[in-house]
Design an enzyme around this catalytic site. Structure first.
Site, PDB file in Angstrom:
ATOM      1  N   CYS A 186     -35.199  53.394 105.820  1.00 39.51           N
ATOM      2  CA  CYS A 186     -34.824  52.021 105.497  1.00 39.51           C
ATOM      3  C   CYS A 186     -34.442  51.903 104.022  1.00 39.51           C
ATOM      4  O   CYS A 186     -33.833  50.924 103.623  1.00 39.51           O
ATOM      5  CB  CYS A 186     -35.968  51.083 105.834  1.00 39.51           C
ATOM      6  SG  CYS A 186     -37.531  51.643 105.193  1.00 39.51           S
ATOM      7  N   GLU A 191     -40.304  43.901 108.864  1.00 38.75           N
ATOM      8  CA  GLU A 191     -39.692  44.724 107.814  1.00 38.75           C
ATOM      9  C   GLU A 191     -38.458  45.335 108.442  1.00 38.75           C
ATOM     10  O   GLU A 191     -38.564  46.116 109.385  1.00 38.75           O
ATOM     11  CB  GLU A 191     -40.667  45.815 107.358  1.00 38.75           C
ATOM     12  CG  GLU A 191     -41.952  45.287 106.745  1.00 38.75           C
ATOM     13  CD  GLU A 191     -41.704  44.473 105.488  1.00 38.75           C
ATOM     14  OE1 GLU A 191     -40.753  44.769 104.757  1.00 38.75           O
ATOM     15  OE2 GLU A 191     -42.458  43.508 105.258  1.00 38.75           O
TER      16      GLU A 191
HETATM   17  P1  NAP Z   1     -35.402  48.611 116.775  1.00 40.38           P
HETATM   18  O1  NAP Z   1     -34.335  49.017 117.714  1.00 40.38           O
HETATM   19  O2  NAP Z   1     -35.335  47.242 116.223  1.00 40.38           O
HETATM   20  O3  NAP Z   1     -36.790  48.856 117.529  1.00 40.38           O
HETATM   21  C1  NAP Z   1     -38.068  48.598 116.963  1.00 40.38           C
HETATM   22  C2  NAP Z   1     -39.029  48.140 118.071  1.00 40.38           C
HETATM   23  O4  NAP Z   1     -38.756  46.777 118.388  1.00 40.38           O
HETATM   24  C3  NAP Z   1     -38.890  48.884 119.382  1.00 40.38           C
HETATM   25  O5  NAP Z   1     -40.180  49.026 119.933  1.00 40.38           O
HETATM   26  C4  NAP Z   1     -38.013  47.981 120.203  1.00 40.38           C
HETATM   27  O6  NAP Z   1     -38.257  48.115 121.586  1.00 40.38           O
HETATM   28  C5  NAP Z   1     -38.485  46.616 119.763  1.00 40.38           C
HETATM   29  N1  NAP Z   1     -37.456  45.601 119.911  1.00 40.38           N
HETATM   30  C6  NAP Z   1     -36.209  45.623 119.367  1.00 40.38           C
HETATM   31  N2  NAP Z   1     -35.542  44.503 119.689  1.00 40.38           N
HETATM   32  C7  NAP Z   1     -36.385  43.746 120.445  1.00 40.38           C
HETATM   33  C8  NAP Z   1     -36.269  42.475 121.066  1.00 40.38           C
HETATM   34  N3  NAP Z   1     -35.162  41.745 120.996  1.00 40.38           N
HETATM   35  N4  NAP Z   1     -37.331  42.013 121.758  1.00 40.38           N
HETATM   36  C9  NAP Z   1     -38.463  42.737 121.862  1.00 40.38           C
HETATM   37  N5  NAP Z   1     -38.611  43.953 121.303  1.00 40.38           N
HETATM   38  C10 NAP Z   1     -37.601  44.455 120.596  1.00 40.38           C
HETATM   39  O7  NAP Z   1     -35.434  49.576 115.483  1.00 40.38           O
HETATM   40  P2  NAP Z   1     -35.486  51.177 115.434  1.00 40.38           P
HETATM   41  O8  NAP Z   1     -34.191  51.750 115.885  1.00 40.38           O
HETATM   42  O9  NAP Z   1     -36.706  51.649 116.078  1.00 40.38           O
HETATM   43  O10 NAP Z   1     -35.611  51.468 113.864  1.00 40.38           O
HETATM   44  C11 NAP Z   1     -34.504  51.602 113.014  1.00 40.38           C
HETATM   45  C12 NAP Z   1     -34.351  50.399 112.101  1.00 40.38           C
HETATM   46  O11 NAP Z   1     -35.584  50.125 111.462  1.00 40.38           O
HETATM   47  C13 NAP Z   1     -33.360  50.566 110.971  1.00 40.38           C
HETATM   48  O12 NAP Z   1     -32.577  49.408 110.855  1.00 40.38           O
HETATM   49  C14 NAP Z   1     -34.213  50.731 109.719  1.00 40.38           C
HETATM   50  O13 NAP Z   1     -33.610  50.337 108.527  1.00 40.38           O
HETATM   51  C15 NAP Z   1     -35.377  49.868 110.079  1.00 40.38           C
HETATM   52  N6  NAP Z   1     -36.607  50.241 109.362  1.00 40.38           N
HETATM   53  C16 NAP Z   1     -37.120  49.371 108.439  1.00 40.38           C
HETATM   54  C17 NAP Z   1     -38.247  49.719 107.713  1.00 40.38           C
HETATM   55  C18 NAP Z   1     -38.823  48.774 106.688  1.00 40.38           C
HETATM   56  O14 NAP Z   1     -39.949  49.006 106.258  1.00 40.38           O
HETATM   57  N7  NAP Z   1     -38.141  47.751 106.271  1.00 40.38           N
HETATM   58  C19 NAP Z   1     -38.876  50.948 107.932  1.00 40.38           C
HETATM   59  C20 NAP Z   1     -38.334  51.796 108.891  1.00 40.38           C
HETATM   60  C21 NAP Z   1     -37.199  51.419 109.601  1.00 40.38           C
HETATM   61  P3  NAP Z   1     -37.197  48.828 122.533  1.00 40.38           P
HETATM   62  O15 NAP Z   1     -36.770  50.085 121.855  1.00 40.38           O
HETATM   63  O16 NAP Z   1     -37.967  49.056 123.774  1.00 40.38           O
HETATM   64  O17 NAP Z   1     -36.076  47.859 122.687  1.00 40.38           O
END
Ligand code: NAP
Length: 528
Positions: A301, A264
């Protein structure tokens, strides 16, 4: 108490040498705890335990699974104020938000407990045999949903409770019969450890197999990569950025045995303002949208990042009102300096694009506080420059001013997949815009009428997911009890002896669940 260790099944463990801390964005200081990143051997042990636990857990009775889920909710509640304090220290979010999210998390767990206890979620379908059918007899066939195996869960920074350790992904996977390994979010590792301790307490009290749940710390992407690539992980739940979700999705597809990744991800949640609605309620809509854009520092989001209208006196007045209203809102602290820096960079990038003008911009007040911005651009510029379509995670929104209905339709059709799409309309005005509404419907998972996209009700009729890149699989969603369907696969039993069938498919219907028998929904016994 926060130890900084990983939960490898029921045991606390810190075999790795890499450590990290979480950050208090309000005070701009590191928090007092040190977290130990999970080592390779800890990741492997957690997965081995999960595989072993799966053999038992998948066959545990529905009542016991429901007790487990309810007990997790009780244990989270029992963490009391400590959980709320740690949550606030690691996110800068206010106490009210922390308590609200805790309530939502417990509500989700309890609703999955009810679903599992009732039992009909397995979608039992029975076609009884026709031994005398000509030219060939029809066999007895019975189908139901069955769990996939150990699931890896990645939570998002902006939902430390409801979409993290014991959030919707974990609750739905445990409900389906799958053990869960959480890759804890590094920005709220303390909140994650406390919630993990609640899950482990519940598992021990209810007598769940060791390994039904593990919580792994990490401050980089390596632990997550290892999880997704391991052959004993059978599915992935992810909430976060498009970049992260897509990377994990690609990685899972490249495995020898590809597995589903239910990611998501981001969304700009387009809103179409129709002229009459703007003419009659300019101030009301401007005020409501200023609130929605800035809610939680725009870190949702479902934040409305793109507002579409047709050039007119009313649209100009609306833009002016929105600019005034948004500057009245007190700015909020963002979750972490890294998120604030991303916000600043993404905002600047958009501002530098051709034809983009800024109509409202709050001055930077304090470290880590987000200054809200409203920009505008023409419909034509928006359609031709795809970089204007990307998510700016924070209190930023851009008004796209279209020349006419045709350009509005074209602009909507040029969008990528979204979680939500909203129409603001007066009375029957919407009927003159069916082309734009149809274009919007093709792009979104949820259509909203005369409201704001922020605020996601948790109930079975909610769809929280949408065409890519909002989600990697728009047929499923992360919110509500239907989320359980992501962790199961159908299995058919052909001519299987009645006493060897799962209880859900037996002639006697001992669990008294709803089943489709020869095409008709029924709870009746089957006569042989
Ligand atoms: P994120 O930077 O993508 O991180 C999410 C998790 O994924 C973290 O634990 C991160 O670990 C891990 N991760 C990210 N890239 C990775 C990779 N290449 N390989 C392995 N692990 C990886 O997102 P965020 O900053 O926490 O959240 C913000 C985003 O989430 C926004 O874009 C928002 O729109 C979206 N969001 C979507 C929803 C929905 O339901 N659609 C709900 C809430 C938020 P590390 O931090 O250790 O890298």
């Amino acid at each position: 108490m926060i130890t900084g260790k990983n939960y490898i099944g029921n045991s606390l463990s810190n075999l790795g040498s890499k450590t990290f801390s979480t950050y208090n964005p309000i005070l701009s200081i590191e928090n007092e705890w040190t977290f130990f990143e999970a080592s390779d051997s800890e990741v492997n042990t957690a997965i081995a335990l999960a595989k072993e636990a799966y053999e038992t857990y998948r066959n545990i009775s529905r009542d016991k699974k429901a007790d487990f889920l309810n007990q997790i909710a009780n244990e989270i509640e029992a963490l009391g104020d400590e959980l709320i304090k740690v949550y606030c220290k690691e996110t800068g979010l206010p106490e009210g938000r922390a308590k609200g999210e805790r309530g939502r998390t417990m509500g989700q767990l309890r609703s999955f407990a009810m679903l599992v206890k009732e039992g009909s979620w397995v979608q039992a379908i029975i076609d009884t045999p026709l031994p005398n059918r000509i030219p060939i007899p029809k066999p007895d066939l019975r189908k139901m949903m069955s769990p996939l195996g150990p699931v890896a869960v990645f939570g998002a920074s902006n939902f430390p409770l409801a979409y993290s350790t014991a959030g919707g992904d974990t609750a739905s996977a445990l409900a389906s019969g799958c053990p869960v390994i959480v890759k804890s979010h590094p920005m709220h590792a303390g909140t994650g450890e406390l919630v993990a301790s609640a899950i482990i307490n519940a598992a021990e009290k209810i007598g769940m197999p060791n390994g039904v749940f593990s919580n792994l710390n990490s401050s980089g992407i390596e632990v997550g990569e290892k999880l997704v690539q391991h052959p004993n992980i059978k599915a992935v739940g992810f909430t976060g950025s498009i970049k992260g979700g897509r990377a994990l999705f690609n990685m899972a597809a490249l495995r020898e045995e590809p597995i589903p990744v239910f990611a998501e991800m981001g969304s700009v949640n387009p809103v179409i303002f129709l002229p009459k609605a703007l003419e009659l309620k300019t101030k009301e809509w401007a005020k409501m949208y200023a609130g929605s854009i800035t809610l939680g520092a725009g870190q949702f989001c479902t934040n409305p990042g793109l507002l579409f209208g047709i050039k007119s006196k009313e649209l100009t007045t609306f833009i002016e009102e929105l600019a005034q209203e948004i500057l009245k809102v007190e700015s909020f602290c963002m979750l972490n300096p890294a998120i604030k820096n991303n916000y600043s960079a993404n905002k600047s990038y958009i501002q530098e694009q051709n034809g983009v003008s800024i109509v409202a911009k709050e001055d930077e007040r304090k470290d880590n506080f987000a200054n809200q911005v409203v920009a505008t651009v023409s419909g034509n510029e928006f359609i031709t420059n795809k970089s204007l379509h990307r998510e700016v995670f924070g209190p930023f929104s851009m008004v796209v001013q279209c020349e006419n209905i045709a350009e509005l339709e074209k602009a909507i059709a040029s969008l990528e997949g979204q979680l939500t799409g909203t129409i603001i309309s007066e009375e029957n005005e919407i009927q003159n815009y069916s082309g734009a509404v149809d274009a919007l419907q093709e792009k979104v998972g949820r259509l909203i009428f005369n409201s704001v996209p922020t605020g996601v009700e948790v109930c079975p009729a909610m769809q929280h997911g949408g065409p890519y890149p909002a989600s990697t699989d728009s047929r499923f969603g992360a919110v509500g009890t239907n989320a359980i369907n992501r962790w199961v696969r159908p299995i058919s039993y052909q001519s299987w002896p009645n006493d060897l069938l799962p209880l859900e498919l037996m002639d006697e219907n001992p669990l008294q669940i709803h089943r489709i028998v020869n095409g008709i929904s029924s709870k009746n016994n089957i006569e042989r």
